[in-house]
Design an enzyme around this catalytic site. Structure first.
Site, PDB file in Angstrom:
ATOM      1  N   PHE A   1       0.857  -1.187   0.000  1.00 61.96           N
ATOM      2  CA  PHE A   1       0.000   0.000   0.000  1.00 61.96           C
ATOM      3  C   PHE A   1       0.894   1.239   0.000  1.00 61.96           C
ATOM      4  O   PHE A   1       1.870   1.302   0.763  1.00 61.96           O
ATOM      5  CB  PHE A   1      -0.903  -0.016   1.237  1.00 61.96           C
ATOM      6  CG  PHE A   1      -1.977   1.022   1.169  1.00 61.96           C
ATOM      7  CD1 PHE A   1      -3.084   0.850   0.361  1.00 61.96           C
ATOM      8  CD2 PHE A   1      -1.866   2.196   1.896  1.00 61.96           C
ATOM      9  CE1 PHE A   1      -4.071   1.822   0.279  1.00 61.96           C
ATOM     10  CE2 PHE A   1      -2.847   3.168   1.818  1.00 61.96           C
ATOM     11  CZ  PHE A   1      -3.953   2.984   1.013  1.00 61.96           C
TER      12      PHE A   1
ATOM     13  N   ASP B   1       1.867  -4.963   8.528  1.00 61.54           N
ATOM     14  CA  ASP B   1       0.666  -4.135   8.377  1.00 61.54           C
ATOM     15  C   ASP B   1      -0.525  -5.098   8.258  1.00 61.54           C
ATOM     16  O   ASP B   1      -0.590  -5.906   7.324  1.00 61.54           O
ATOM     17  CB  ASP B   1       0.819  -3.260   7.117  1.00 61.54           C
ATOM     18  CG  ASP B   1      -0.356  -2.308   6.927  1.00 61.54           C
ATOM     19  OD1 ASP B   1      -1.459  -2.604   7.427  1.00 61.54           O
ATOM     20  OD2 ASP B   1      -0.170  -1.275   6.246  1.00 61.54           O
TER      21      ASP B   1
ATOM     22  N   TYR C   1     -11.027   0.973  10.907  1.00 59.34           N
ATOM     23  CA  TYR C   1     -12.273   1.275  10.168  1.00 59.34           C
ATOM     24  C   TYR C   1     -12.649   0.240   9.113  1.00 59.34           C
ATOM     25  O   TYR C   1     -13.669   0.388   8.459  1.00 59.34           O
ATOM     26  CB  TYR C   1     -12.180   2.656   9.501  1.00 59.34           C
ATOM     27  CG  TYR C   1     -10.919   2.918   8.709  1.00 59.34           C
ATOM     28  CD1 TYR C   1     -10.742   2.371   7.455  1.00 59.34           C
ATOM     29  CD2 TYR C   1      -9.906   3.718   9.228  1.00 59.34           C
ATOM     30  CE1 TYR C   1      -9.582   2.607   6.737  1.00 59.34           C
ATOM     31  CE2 TYR C   1      -8.744   3.964   8.520  1.00 59.34           C
ATOM     32  CZ  TYR C   1      -8.588   3.401   7.270  1.00 59.34           C
ATOM     33  OH  TYR C   1      -7.442   3.626   6.568  1.00 59.34           O
ATOM     34  N   LYS C   2     -11.812  -0.781   8.940  1.00 60.55           N
ATOM     35  CA  LYS C   2     -12.140  -1.782   7.913  1.00 60.55           C
ATOM     36  C   LYS C   2     -12.927  -2.917   8.567  1.00 60.55           C
ATOM     37  O   LYS C   2     -14.088  -2.737   8.910  1.00 60.55           O
ATOM     38  CB  LYS C   2     -10.863  -2.286   7.253  1.00 60.55           C
ATOM     39  CG  LYS C   2     -10.063  -1.186   6.539  1.00 60.55           C
ATOM     40  CD  LYS C   2      -8.805  -1.781   5.921  1.00 60.55           C
ATOM     41  CE  LYS C   2      -7.859  -0.742   5.377  1.00 60.55           C
ATOM     42  NZ  LYS C   2      -8.330  -0.072   4.181  1.00 60.55           N
TER      43      LYS C   2
ATOM     44  N   ARG D   1     -12.516  -4.394  -6.813  1.00 61.09           N
ATOM     45  CA  ARG D   1     -12.194  -5.128  -5.589  1.00 61.09           C
ATOM     46  C   ARG D   1     -13.461  -5.322  -4.744  1.00 61.09           C
ATOM     47  O   ARG D   1     -14.236  -4.379  -4.561  1.00 61.09           O
ATOM     48  CB  ARG D   1     -11.147  -4.318  -4.811  1.00 61.09           C
ATOM     49  CG  ARG D   1     -10.586  -5.015  -3.601  1.00 61.09           C
ATOM     50  CD  ARG D   1      -9.522  -4.161  -2.946  1.00 61.09           C
ATOM     51  NE  ARG D   1     -10.105  -3.030  -2.237  1.00 61.09           N
ATOM     52  CZ  ARG D   1      -9.460  -2.304  -1.318  1.00 61.09           C
ATOM     53  NH1 ARG D   1      -8.206  -2.590  -1.024  1.00 61.09           N
ATOM     54  NH2 ARG D   1     -10.042  -1.301  -0.714  1.00 61.09           N
TER      55      ARG D   1
HETATM   56  C1  PLP Z   1      -2.433  -1.803   3.850  1.00 59.23           C
HETATM   57  C2  PLP Z   1      -2.814  -0.423   4.301  1.00 59.23           C
HETATM   58  N1  PLP Z   1      -1.991   0.261   5.116  1.00 59.23           N
HETATM   59  C3  PLP Z   1      -2.296   1.502   5.527  1.00 59.23           C
HETATM   60  C4  PLP Z   1      -3.461   2.123   5.133  1.00 59.23           C
HETATM   61  C5  PLP Z   1      -3.718   3.564   5.532  1.00 59.23           C
HETATM   62  O1  PLP Z   1      -4.215   3.725   6.772  1.00 59.23           O
HETATM   63  P1  PLP Z   1      -4.414   5.193   7.405  1.00 59.23           P
HETATM   64  O2  PLP Z   1      -5.203   5.986   6.429  1.00 59.23           O
HETATM   65  O3  PLP Z   1      -5.133   4.908   8.689  1.00 59.23           O
HETATM   66  O4  PLP Z   1      -3.088   5.794   7.658  1.00 59.23           O
HETATM   67  C6  PLP Z   1      -4.356   1.436   4.326  1.00 59.23           C
HETATM   68  C7  PLP Z   1      -5.625   2.081   3.923  1.00 59.23           C
HETATM   69  O5  PLP Z   1      -6.443   1.559   3.223  1.00 59.23           O
HETATM   70  C8  PLP Z   1      -4.027   0.133   3.883  1.00 59.23           C
HETATM   71  O6  PLP Z   1      -4.834  -0.537   3.066  1.00 59.23           O
END
Ligand code: PLP
Length: 413
Positions: A126, A200, A225-226, A372
């Site tokens: 990501f 992560d 939030y997911k 997705r």
């Molecule tokens: C794998 C991954 N890491 C980090 C994040 C970002 O998280 P945040 O916006 O809370 O920093 C996301 C957001 O979708 C994600 O999918």
């Protein structure tokens, strides 16, 4: 898997997922296949927000920190999340965003491996993970290198980095393809070289059994939030293995991570344990919603969730491949090799996703061409998977996506 559409005469016993489905508000006419991006609202979260605003904030005012134990909320929520990710209670802290938490653990991990240069990650990681690493490297100015390779090349790249490897930084479930890393073996491989691991869990916490302690992971982070259904912008979490907690040195050494915040001492002294990774005042309204949302997991086995998630994803893949030959599967076919999401590539994927959303089937789009879909057994059933594919097939068969209105890109996809 028992069919929702079974015509058997005998009344069917209520399953745990019939019960959890009622804990969420899903708007009428919506088939929600995006809980991997933003979980739907748990009814208890709305009540908790109301309570936190009306009974606590408005009536207690600043007394709420003690009288409603706001100050203990990050720890309480952390303990609830710890149970879902195979972590000892007391090793998870909640607050800030996933990106900020990544900065905190990555900087701590690099500081614990002085002289080692390489942060190894996945080229498909990501973006925020890669950006945070790049920013940290620039800030430190110590000649670290962010090295990225594909999933298939990862094992060899760990070995090749050898004793130069400081941190292996991986997202357990790939946000685009859903491909799953084997946390235990990758962690062992990196640790055999003396490196630390940062995981992560954005797409794995609440989606599948995560065993941080059993895998001997060093650090982890993830979103609220997911799959944890904490609401838009919910606080994220951070894990530090018990063995690392006493030595970890926070770069963001804020007052809430101090051993005695209300002693107002001149110099920073870290709190015991993972509490030292806290920074500033916790977001009480958001934490209240997250805490209430997590109640949906009471009495739910993550192993049962995993079994149903694999069955739902298998069914979706089978039906879409049979009925929508234009869509190309990019998610591993084998259940054990993926998370709880399924992605298909289609050149006009953005427009096709808008056409779907317009008809009540909500998934999301990831550039450049990925449609997705997330499968969340707490509130998604086989019947909805079948109905969602019927609508998707209708869109593909009739080229309903071929409409300029559906090609107009919104800010958030
Ligand atoms: C794998 C991954 N890491 C980090 C994040 C970002 O998280 P945040 O916006 O809370 O920093 C996301 C957001 O979708 C994600 O999918």
């Amino acid at each position: 898997m028992a069919s929702d559409l079974s015509h058997s005469q005998a009344p069917q016993a209520e399953t745990v997922f019939d019960r959890t489905r009622r804990l969420f508000h899903i708007p009428d006419g919506v088939i929600y296949l995006d809980g991997n991006s933003l979980g739907p609202m748990p009814l208890a979260a709305a009540d908790a927000l109301q309570r936190a605003a009306k009974a606590e904030w408005s009536e207690m005012l600043i007394r709420g920190w003690n009288d409603a134990d706001w100050i203990g909320l990050p720890e309480r929520v952390g303990a609830r999340i710890a149970a879902l990710i195979g972590a000892e209670a007391g090793s998870v802290m909640v607050g800030d965003t996933t990106s900020v938490n990544l900065f905190k653990v990555l900087s701590a991990a690099l500081a614990a491996r002085p002289g080692r240069r390489v942060i190894l990650s996945d080229s498909g990681n990501f973006p925020t993970d890669l950006y945070v690493a790049q920013g940290l490297i620039a800030t430190l100015g110590q000649g670290h290198e962010l090295r990225t390779v594909s999933h298939a090349e990862m094992e060899a790249a760990v070995d090749a980095a050898g004793e130069d490897l400081a941190v292996l930084m991986l997202t357990q479930v790939d946000y685009r393809t859903g491909a799953l890393y084997d946390m235990k073996s990758m962690t062992a491989r990196a640790q055999a070289l003396g490196a630390l691991t940062v995981w992560d869990l954005a797409h794995s916490a609440g989606a599948l059994p995560v065993e941080l302690d059993a895998c001997n992971a060093d650090f982890a982070i993830g979103c609220g939030y997911k799959y944890l259904n904490g609401g838009p912008g919910a606080p994220a979490f951070l894990y530090v293995a018990p063995r690392n907690q006493a030595s970890v040195a926070p770069a963001l050494s804020g007052w809430m991570g101090h051993a005695a915040p209300f002693a107002f001492e001149h110099d920073y002294r870290p709190a015991e344990g993972v509490g030292r990774m806290r920074v500033g005042t916790p977001p009480i309204l958001a934490l209240s919603a997250l805490e209430a949302g997590l109640q949906a997991w009471d009495g739910v086995s993550i192993h049962e969730v995993r079994a149903k998630s694999i069955a739902l994803c298998d069914l979706f893949i089978e039906l879409v491949e049979a009925r929508c030959p234009e869509l190309e599967l990019i998610t591993p076919r084998e259940g054990a090799a993926r998370g709880s999401q399924v992605s298909f590539r289609f050149e006009e994927g953005y427009a096709a996703m808008q056409a779907l959303i317009a008809r009540g089937v909500i998934g999301d789009f990831r550039a450049p061409d990925v449609m997705r879909f997330g499968f969340t057994p707490l509130y998604i059933s086989e019947r909805e998977v079948r109905a969602g594919v019927d609508i998707l097939a209708g869109i593909m068969d009739n080229r309903l996506w071929d409409n300029d209105d559906y090609r107009k890109k919104a800010k958030v996809t």
